[in-house]
Design a protein around this motif. Structure first.
Motif: not given
Lengths: 246, 240
Positions: B137-152
């Motif tokens: 679950l964290f990895v999914i959030y982490h990708i949306l946060d710091l890879t795609t930037g959507h949740l950053n």
């Protein structure tokens, strides 16, 4: 010693089963756990009740017939001890003791504390043997065995197939049992011809019986009455990996 | 034609035979290999993270270099995508095998014990399955946060350093907390997982068992410390 026992009672395979509470009094601290149950059973018989069914045979810790979960621990609180060799002095007067059968899909309850461990026999049949030459007895030293191998093989061969490893495993896995059999034959020269097929066929049989997989939690070796080491599972894994695609 | 089959007793269980590659031990082998691959990635990823202590320019340069990796042999970002596909396959294989084994384990004990204390197993060993769920679950959030930037809060792909600093700002303590929980879950997962993988791959001596367990502990602690140093440095203002 006076004790309160909560024992799993189940009339047969079709019965749902339940924990039933019994009081036992005047138990000698020198009695074995099974003798304590004998005392209770004599009282039950005299009272016209059905005695508690449990497996036992040699009562000297080498046959592997006895075995029950005592307060949630296979063979009870003493390490490397079978239920028959567990003595009541390891309990305190007034203790409540919960007694349950081995719980595993592959070990269906026959009655009360008796489970059917035939699944182990079928795992053995799948590969726990060697091609023994028949005829005249061979010379004793015709096949030299290094001392270290002989000792390790003997340690593995002390497995009595009681099923405590399965009962204690969080995954209901029989890996320690199978690993002991694979190691005790695989360490000796006589066991080499079938070494590759043995491990694959025994694992296949073990899976087919409905035992779970190993997660290396180590519960099995902690309760094993013969102290079979967990490291044997690594030996099984190595043999399996070498023969997986063979 | 099978006319000599033994007659089955009524109600007798007919054992179901599986193909070799679906055996419990084969699935464990798959988990060991995929798991070790993912651990190797985690260490490479950690090394990259620690560049944040060198400075914004160095960190951003490293992030851009990842896109160029493999050029000119491969077109830009191809290596990154090959690596991502490889990691995805490893994660999928690891989770699929774990799910099958967990279901088999559940079926192997249909009736639970009324009385069941812990005898031996470590906390890490007992929490492998749910710990794994937290991590994924964290990895999914982490990708949306710091890879795609959507949740950053910034989400500027050109300046990953700024994204990280914004992410772990003290007022976003809940993000840091989730990160800490996930990293500790990874640490526990590896403490048991690394030694378990070694055993599955055939580690078999008692002395080696002590060594592998010690190595698993050290590697897990190093990994947790390395990963936690970044959010802690940002939250405490060491990196800004």
């Amino acid at each position: 010693m006076d004790l309160k026992l909560r024992v799993w009672r189940q009339k047969g395979a079709g019965d749902k089963g339940r924990m039933v509470t019994y009081q036992v009094t005047g138990i000698s601290p020198d009695a074995s756990f099974l003798e304590m149950l004998d005392v209770l059973n004599e009282k039950l018989i005299l009272d016209g009740d059905d005695p508690i069914a449990f497996d036992h045979d040699c009562r000297e810790g080498i046959c592997g017939m006895c075995g029950m979960m005592i307060n949630g621990v296979a063979h009870g609180p003493e390490r490397a001890t079978t239920t028959c060799q567990l003595h009541m002095r390891h309990f305190a007067d007034g203790d409540t003791i919960d007694i349950e059968p081995w719980r595993a899909a592959a070990f269906p309850v026959v009655k009360d504390l008796v489970v059917d461990r035939s699944a182990f026999d079928r795992v053995i049949q799948a590969g726990g043997y060697i091609t023994a030459p028949t005829g005249a007895a061979p010379d004793a030293h015709a096949t030299p065995v290094p001392k270290a191998d002989a000792d390790a093989a003997f340690e593995a061969a002390t497995c009595i197939g009681c099923g405590a490893c399965v009962a204690a495993c969080p995954n209901g896995s029989s890996m320690l049992f199978t690993a002991a059999k694979v190691a005790h034959l695989g360490l000796l020269p006589q066991g080499q011809p079938e070494r590759g097929t043995r491990v694959v066929e025994m694992i296949e049989a073990q899976d087919a019986e409905g035992f779970g997989g190993c997660t290396n939690a180590g519960e099995c070796t902690a309760v094993c009455p013969k102290g079979i080491p967990l490291s044997l599972i690594g030996r099984l894994n190595a043999d399996y990996r070498a023969n997986l695609l063979a | 034609m099978n006319t000599t089959a033994r007659p089955k007793a009524p109600g007798a269980k007919v054992p179901k035979r599986r193909s070799r590659t679906r055996s419990t031990v084969a699935l464990k082998l798959l988990m060991a290999v995929t798991g070790l691959l993912l651990v190797a990635f985690l260490f490479a990823h950690m090394a990259g993270n620690l560049k944040i202590f060198v400075g914004a320019e160095s960190f951003d340069h490293y992030a851009h270099w990842l896109r160029d990796l493999g050029t000119p042999l491969l077109p830009e970002t191809w290596f990154l995508w090959i690596q991502r596909l490889g990691l995805l396959a490893a994660v999928a294989g690891h989770i699929a095998a774990a799910t099958i084994l967990a279901r088999r384990a559940r079926r192997a004990r249909p009736v639970r014990y009324a009385h069941r204390p812990r005898v031996q197993g470590s906390y890490a060993a007992r929490t492998m399955r749910w710990g794994g769920v937290i991590v994924v679950l964290f990895v999914i959030y982490h990708i949306l946060d710091l890879t795609t930037g959507h949740l950053n809060p910034i989400g500027d792909k050109q300046h990953p350093y700024a994204n990280v600093v914004a992410d772990f700002a003290p007022e976003r303590w809940y993000v840091t907390l989730f990160y800490v929980v996930a990293v500790v879950a990874v640490g526990l997962h590896l403490r048991h997982g690394l030694w378990s993988a070694a055993r599955t791959l055939g580690q078999r001596t008692v002395a080696g068992e002590r060594l592998v367990k010690a190595a698993a502990l050290v590697l897990s602690v190093v990994l947790v410390a390395g990963y936690l140093s970044v959010p802690f440095a940002v939250t405490t203002g060491l990196v800004k």
